[in-house]
Design an enzyme around this catalytic site. Structure first.
Site, PDB file in Angstrom:
ATOM      1  N   TYR A  92       6.378 -39.947  20.495  1.00 41.75           N
ATOM      2  CA  TYR A  92       6.768 -39.772  19.091  1.00 41.75           C
ATOM      3  C   TYR A  92       5.890 -40.604  18.165  1.00 41.75           C
ATOM      4  O   TYR A  92       5.727 -41.816  18.343  1.00 41.75           O
ATOM      5  CB  TYR A  92       8.222 -40.201  18.937  1.00 41.75           C
ATOM      6  CG  TYR A  92       8.898 -39.807  17.651  1.00 41.75           C
ATOM      7  CD1 TYR A  92       9.400 -38.526  17.485  1.00 41.75           C
ATOM      8  CD2 TYR A  92       9.089 -40.726  16.628  1.00 41.75           C
ATOM      9  CE1 TYR A  92      10.067 -38.164  16.326  1.00 41.75           C
ATOM     10  CE2 TYR A  92       9.755 -40.382  15.470  1.00 41.75           C
ATOM     11  CZ  TYR A  92      10.238 -39.099  15.313  1.00 41.75           C
ATOM     12  OH  TYR A  92      10.897 -38.746  14.157  1.00 41.75           O
ATOM     13  N   SER A 187       8.306 -40.178  26.999  1.00 42.21           N
ATOM     14  CA  SER A 187       9.138 -40.230  25.814  1.00 42.21           C
ATOM     15  C   SER A 187       9.190 -38.845  25.164  1.00 42.21           C
ATOM     16  O   SER A 187       9.620 -37.884  25.800  1.00 42.21           O
ATOM     17  CB  SER A 187       8.635 -41.309  24.855  1.00 42.21           C
ATOM     18  OG  SER A 187       9.579 -41.557  23.841  1.00 42.21           O
ATOM     19  N   GLN A 188       8.752 -38.689  23.906  1.00 46.08           N
ATOM     20  CA  GLN A 188       8.696 -37.357  23.327  1.00 46.08           C
ATOM     21  C   GLN A 188       7.863 -36.431  24.210  1.00 46.08           C
ATOM     22  O   GLN A 188       8.219 -35.260  24.423  1.00 46.08           O
ATOM     23  CB  GLN A 188       8.091 -37.392  21.924  1.00 46.08           C
ATOM     24  CG  GLN A 188       7.900 -36.005  21.308  1.00 46.08           C
ATOM     25  CD  GLN A 188       7.189 -36.079  19.966  1.00 46.08           C
ATOM     26  OE1 GLN A 188       7.821 -35.921  18.925  1.00 46.08           O
ATOM     27  NE2 GLN A 188       5.883 -36.317  19.980  1.00 46.08           N
ATOM     28  N   ASP A 273      16.741 -49.036  28.760  1.00 46.63           N
ATOM     29  CA  ASP A 273      16.085 -48.221  27.729  1.00 46.63           C
ATOM     30  C   ASP A 273      17.097 -47.836  26.654  1.00 46.63           C
ATOM     31  O   ASP A 273      17.981 -47.015  26.878  1.00 46.63           O
ATOM     32  CB  ASP A 273      15.479 -46.979  28.377  1.00 46.63           C
ATOM     33  CG  ASP A 273      14.605 -46.173  27.430  1.00 46.63           C
ATOM     34  OD1 ASP A 273      14.639 -46.410  26.207  1.00 46.63           O
ATOM     35  OD2 ASP A 273      13.876 -45.286  27.924  1.00 46.63           O
ATOM     36  N   HIS A 303      12.026 -49.123  27.076  1.00 49.72           N
ATOM     37  CA  HIS A 303      11.400 -47.807  26.948  1.00 49.72           C
ATOM     38  C   HIS A 303       9.967 -47.756  27.489  1.00 49.72           C
ATOM     39  O   HIS A 303       9.399 -46.675  27.599  1.00 49.72           O
ATOM     40  CB  HIS A 303      11.444 -47.357  25.490  1.00 49.72           C
ATOM     41  CG  HIS A 303      11.186 -45.900  25.305  1.00 49.72           C
ATOM     42  ND1 HIS A 303      11.840 -44.926  26.034  1.00 49.72           N
ATOM     43  CD2 HIS A 303      10.329 -45.234  24.479  1.00 49.72           C
ATOM     44  CE1 HIS A 303      11.408 -43.738  25.668  1.00 49.72           C
ATOM     45  NE2 HIS A 303      10.493 -43.890  24.736  1.00 49.72           N
TER      46      HIS A 303
END
Length: 322
Positions: A92, A187-188, A273, A303
């Site tokens: 992201y 992640s994203q 996370d 994360h």
């Protein structure tokens, strides 16, 4: 941050309460059909990077709505191919970065395609260069509520479509082997990986790391960390819109794409996370339809997940598939 989510034994069995819309498959079939009405028009321009071991190409292809989307294709220098293909999606706020970055996968003898994420690329890393020319209804700053008034307008409809087209563009290069295509990202990028894993039927493997965009009903109420927090802040202002927002998000929830996953998968989760809580990751992992699946769990990490340790795990794991 100490452990804050479900105990590990419960994570192993956790299932999302999110329900897929009845027209989920029809929605995505129509979306991709409309995108394919535009010529893919994939162009690969060589870049003089000064690198001696990797050749880099500046890529442009037609994504959602025929909009131009950028990417990099990195190949081992002098490769004759066809090569196993890694298609990577970005976290992201980041973009494809600079031409000389991110050399790991090409260094393994594989072709490596990195998709720029439309409208992003200004928060970290080397930046991006893909605009998002679509406007939208009022939204909280960021990307999570852009077009959230309806599934047809939602930002991630465009991103997921771009991602499927990115795989098609990467496969169109003569030095890539379409039959040995892997999707991965963190992640994203991990959430996008899960989406394409449910939309592209013939990938040989997927590797979503600490994936975002999974189990929206739980994520939005469990963590107050951004980006999920954008949705809560939107609803704090737009009172009474929760049902409409959850309906839109149900078309983009990684849990429902996971239920359609048709490739071997290696997930990762981190138990501390707060950005992508482990229960939301396990929701997608437990829903993943292909029986050949594994998850690496990093007990005391946030994360960042497994970081370079998980890169090593992926390098070992992918030898079986590509």
């Amino acid at each position: 941050m100490a452990l804050f989510d479900l105990p590990f034994d419960e994570l192993r069995e956790h299932r999302s309460a999110s329900v897929a819309p009845e027209d989920f498959d029809a929605f995505w079939s129509k979306t991709l059909q409309e995108a394919r009405e535009h010529d893919l028009d994939a162009r690969f321009e060589p870049v003089d990077t000064g690198l001696s071991t990797v050749d880099v190409y500046d890529v442009t292809f037609a994504g959602f709505g025929g909009h131009p989307v950028k990417g990099w294709l990195r190949l081992p220098a002098g490769a004759t191919g066809p090569l196993p293909l890694i298609v990577e999606f970005i976290g992201y706020g980041g973009g494809r970065g600079l031409a000389h970055e991110n050399l790991l996968w090409a260094s393994t003898g594989r072709a490596h395609f990195v998709m720029d994420t439309r409208g992003q690329g200004s928060a970290w890393g080397g930046g991006g260069g893909t605009a998002d020319p679509v406007g939208g209804a009022p939204a909280f700053p960021g990307f999570m509520t852009r077009g959230i008034d309806a599934p047809e307008n939602y930002y991630y409809r465009r991103v997921y479509t771009d991602a499927v087209r990115a795989i098609e563009a990467a496969r169109s290069h003569p030095l890539t082997d379409a039959a040995r295509t892997v999707a991965l990202g963190a992640s994203q990028g991990g959430g996008i990986t899960i989406a394409v894993g449910g939309l592209v039927p013939d990938l040989v493997a997927v590797a979503p790391d600490v994936p975002f965009l999974c189990d929206f009903p739980r994520a939005v109420t469990l963590t107050d960390r951004h980006p999920y927090r954008e949705i809560a802040l939107f609803l704090k202002t737009h009172r009474g819109r929760s049902a409409d927002v959850q309906r839109t998000l149900s078309y983009f929830d990684g849990v429902h794409f996971a239920a359609r996953g048709r490739a071997p998968a290696l997930f990762s989760a981190a138990l501390e996370d707060q950005t992508c809580p482990p229960s939301t990751v396990f929701s997608a992992f437990n829903a993943w339809a292909h029986e050949d699946k594994e998850i690496e769990v990093y007990d005391f990490n946030d994360h960042e997940g497994g970081g370079p340790y998980h890169e090593a795990a992926k390098l070992r794991w992918l030898r079986t598939y590509a």
